[in-house]
Motif scaffolding. Sequence first.
Motif, PDB file in Angstrom:
ATOM      1  N   ASN A 267     -56.303  22.681  58.821  1.00 32.24           N
ATOM      2  CA  ASN A 267     -54.821  22.679  59.697  1.00 32.24           C
ATOM      3  C   ASN A 267     -53.988  24.042  59.305  1.00 32.24           C
ATOM      4  OD1 ASN A 267     -55.380  20.478  61.273  1.00 32.24           O
ATOM      5  ND2 ASN A 267     -54.376  19.002  59.320  1.00 32.24           N
ATOM      6  N   PHE A 268     -54.712  24.916  58.697  1.00 35.73           N
ATOM      7  CA  PHE A 268     -54.009  26.183  58.318  1.00 35.73           C
ATOM      8  C   PHE A 268     -53.321  26.828  59.517  1.00 35.73           C
ATOM      9  CE2 PHE A 268     -54.292  30.687  57.410  1.00 35.73           C
ATOM     10  CZ  PHE A 268     -53.294  30.733  56.436  1.00 35.73           C
ATOM     11  N   PHE A 269     -54.040  27.002  60.537  1.00 32.14           N
ATOM     12  CA  PHE A 269     -53.517  27.745  61.660  1.00 32.14           C
ATOM     13  C   PHE A 269     -52.457  26.859  62.428  1.00 32.14           C
ATOM     14  CE2 PHE A 269     -57.380  29.745  61.191  1.00 32.14           C
ATOM     15  CZ  PHE A 269     -57.143  31.007  61.461  1.00 32.14           C
ATOM     16  N   ASP A 270     -52.491  25.710  62.105  1.00 30.83           N
ATOM     17  CA  ASP A 270     -51.436  24.573  62.709  1.00 30.83           C
ATOM     18  C   ASP A 270     -50.176  24.861  61.683  1.00 30.83           C
ATOM     19  OD1 ASP A 270     -52.738  23.752  64.722  1.00 30.83           O
ATOM     20  OD2 ASP A 270     -53.546  21.929  63.749  1.00 30.83           O
ATOM     21  N   ASP A 271     -50.359  24.962  60.538  1.00 29.68           N
ATOM     22  CA  ASP A 271     -49.164  25.378  59.653  1.00 29.68           C
ATOM     23  C   ASP A 271     -48.646  26.602  59.983  1.00 29.68           C
ATOM     24  OD1 ASP A 271     -49.456  22.862  58.427  1.00 29.68           O
ATOM     25  OD2 ASP A 271     -50.704  23.971  56.712  1.00 29.68           O
ATOM     26  N   LEU A 272     -49.263  27.574  60.137  1.00 27.04           N
ATOM     27  CA  LEU A 272     -48.665  28.970  60.634  1.00 27.04           C
ATOM     28  C   LEU A 272     -47.897  28.865  62.023  1.00 27.04           C
ATOM     29  CD1 LEU A 272     -51.486  31.346  59.819  1.00 27.04           C
ATOM     30  CD2 LEU A 272     -49.510  30.628  58.465  1.00 27.04           C
ATOM     31  N   ILE A 273     -48.431  28.052  62.833  1.00 31.12           N
ATOM     32  CA  ILE A 273     -48.006  27.970  64.239  1.00 31.12           C
ATOM     33  C   ILE A 273     -46.538  27.153  64.293  1.00 31.12           C
ATOM     34  CG2 ILE A 273     -48.292  27.120  66.656  1.00 31.12           C
ATOM     35  CD1 ILE A 273     -51.142  27.616  66.366  1.00 31.12           C
ATOM     36  N   PHE A 274     -46.691  26.213  63.582  1.00 33.97           N
ATOM     37  CA  PHE A 274     -45.462  25.396  63.569  1.00 33.97           C
ATOM     38  C   PHE A 274     -44.508  25.566  62.208  1.00 33.97           C
ATOM     39  CE2 PHE A 274     -48.844  23.215  66.138  1.00 33.97           C
ATOM     40  CZ  PHE A 274     -48.051  22.885  67.260  1.00 33.97           C
ATOM     41  N   TYR A 275     -44.575  26.550  61.733  1.00 38.98           N
ATOM     42  CA  TYR A 275     -43.946  26.859  60.573  1.00 38.98           C
ATOM     43  C   TYR A 275     -42.422  26.955  60.791  1.00 38.98           C
ATOM     44  CZ  TYR A 275     -42.221  29.134  56.457  1.00 38.98           C
ATOM     45  OH  TYR A 275     -41.267  29.417  55.143  1.00 38.98           O
ATOM     46  N   ASP A 276     -41.766  26.250  60.038  1.00 37.73           N
ATOM     47  CA  ASP A 276     -40.002  26.033  60.185  1.00 37.73           C
ATOM     48  C   ASP A 276     -39.487  27.386  59.668  1.00 37.73           C
ATOM     49  OD1 ASP A 276     -37.735  25.249  60.889  1.00 37.73           O
ATOM     50  OD2 ASP A 276     -37.565  23.597  59.235  1.00 37.73           O
ATOM     51  N   LYS A 277     -39.518  28.467  60.625  1.00 36.46           N
ATOM     52  CA  LYS A 277     -39.049  29.720  60.234  1.00 36.46           C
ATOM     53  C   LYS A 277     -37.412  29.736  60.075  1.00 36.46           C
ATOM     54  CE  LYS A 277     -39.860  31.329  64.798  1.00 36.46           C
ATOM     55  NZ  LYS A 277     -40.500  29.862  65.344  1.00 36.46           N
ATOM     56  N   ASP A 278     -36.892  28.747  60.825  1.00 35.27           N
ATOM     57  CA  ASP A 278     -35.384  28.583  61.036  1.00 35.27           C
ATOM     58  C   ASP A 278     -35.021  28.119  59.713  1.00 35.27           C
ATOM     59  OD1 ASP A 278     -35.031  29.682  63.426  1.00 35.27           O
ATOM     60  OD2 ASP A 278     -35.870  27.570  64.341  1.00 35.27           O
ATOM     61  N   ASN A 279     -35.546  27.299  58.771  1.00 37.35           N
ATOM     62  CA  ASN A 279     -35.089  26.829  57.613  1.00 37.35           C
ATOM     63  C   ASN A 279     -36.031  27.374  56.472  1.00 37.35           C
ATOM     64  OD1 ASN A 279     -33.051  24.949  58.552  1.00 37.35           O
ATOM     65  ND2 ASN A 279     -34.786  24.186  59.684  1.00 37.35           N
ATOM     66  N   MET A 280     -36.212  28.607  56.312  1.00 36.46           N
ATOM     67  CA  MET A 280     -37.116  29.062  55.147  1.00 36.46           C
ATOM     68  C   MET A 280     -36.427  29.085  53.899  1.00 36.46           C
ATOM     69  SD  MET A 280     -38.684  33.246  54.778  1.00 36.46           S
ATOM     70  CE  MET A 280     -39.560  33.116  56.065  1.00 36.46           C
ATOM     71  N   PRO A 281     -36.809  28.418  52.791  1.00 39.05           N
ATOM     72  CA  PRO A 281     -36.276  28.128  51.278  1.00 39.05           C
ATOM     73  C   PRO A 281     -35.814  29.678  50.882  1.00 39.05           C
ATOM     74  CG  PRO A 281     -38.204  26.804  51.826  1.00 39.05           C
ATOM     75  CD  PRO A 281     -38.145  27.580  53.038  1.00 39.05           C
ATOM     76  N   ASP A 282     -34.822  29.641  50.217  1.00 42.53           N
ATOM     77  CA  ASP A 282     -34.258  30.658  49.603  1.00 42.53           C
ATOM     78  C   ASP A 282     -35.336  31.520  48.574  1.00 42.53           C
ATOM     79  OD1 ASP A 282     -31.977  30.347  50.939  1.00 42.53           O
ATOM     80  OD2 ASP A 282     -31.025  29.505  49.265  1.00 42.53           O
ATOM     81  N   ASP A 283     -36.043  30.611  47.979  1.00 39.34           N
ATOM     82  CA  ASP A 283     -37.096  31.254  47.051  1.00 39.34           C
ATOM     83  C   ASP A 283     -38.197  31.957  47.817  1.00 39.34           C
ATOM     84  OD1 ASP A 283     -37.951  29.042  47.795  1.00 39.34           O
ATOM     85  OD2 ASP A 283     -38.932  28.061  46.193  1.00 39.34           O
TER      86      ASP A 283
END
Length: 217
Positions: free
Chosen positions: A5-21
């Motif tokens: 599910n690597f590509f699914d993780d990329l597609i549905f990555y929560d880019k609005d809540n990217m961790p600070d680190d």
Amino acid sequence: MVKENFFDDLIFYDKDNMPDDVFNMLTKIVKFDTFHPSFVASSSKAASSLCAWILAVYEYAKIARSQKTKLEQVKTYQELYNKRQHILGEKRIKAEKLRGELSELLLERRSQTNELQLKKKRQNNFQSTIDKTRSMLKLIDDDIRFWQKQVDEGKLNKKTAITDALLASLYFCYLSQFNIDQREKLLLNWQTKILENILPIQSNFSPLNIIINQKGD
């Protein structure tokens, strides 16, 4: 890429809540000149696509964070605005209350002014009545003094009333038969030689004062 599910993780990555680190790490990575799709493509086209995706997600996260900061500022200003609106509303209510109290005070003041003017008018009327009464009392007092004088003179002349009336009668009985000089001489003879030896006679006797008794001006 071999992860399930690597590509699914990329597609549905929560880019609005990217961790600070993660965001801080990417900030350092994207600064490398070699971290660019065209450079990475020389080694691997798949890695080039992944590099482009990372740069795009990073740019999105950077803008989102900027917008988030601005939204937080907007929220802070909105809260401050609401607080100021609340304070303004309280002040408006207080101002309305003060305006009502001021209106009541103005009405009370106007009522007091009208009452004061009415009292002043009444006082002027009372003063006018007092002045008129004083004038009337003065006239009455003058009349009282005059008539008191008449009474006092009447008391003094009481003893000579009979003689005075008799002399006046004798004087006017001969009014048509003698001239003025003769009448005066005859009156003097009656007064000094006859009547005063019998009855008391008023000093400074004058027939006119006997028959005329009115208040002078």
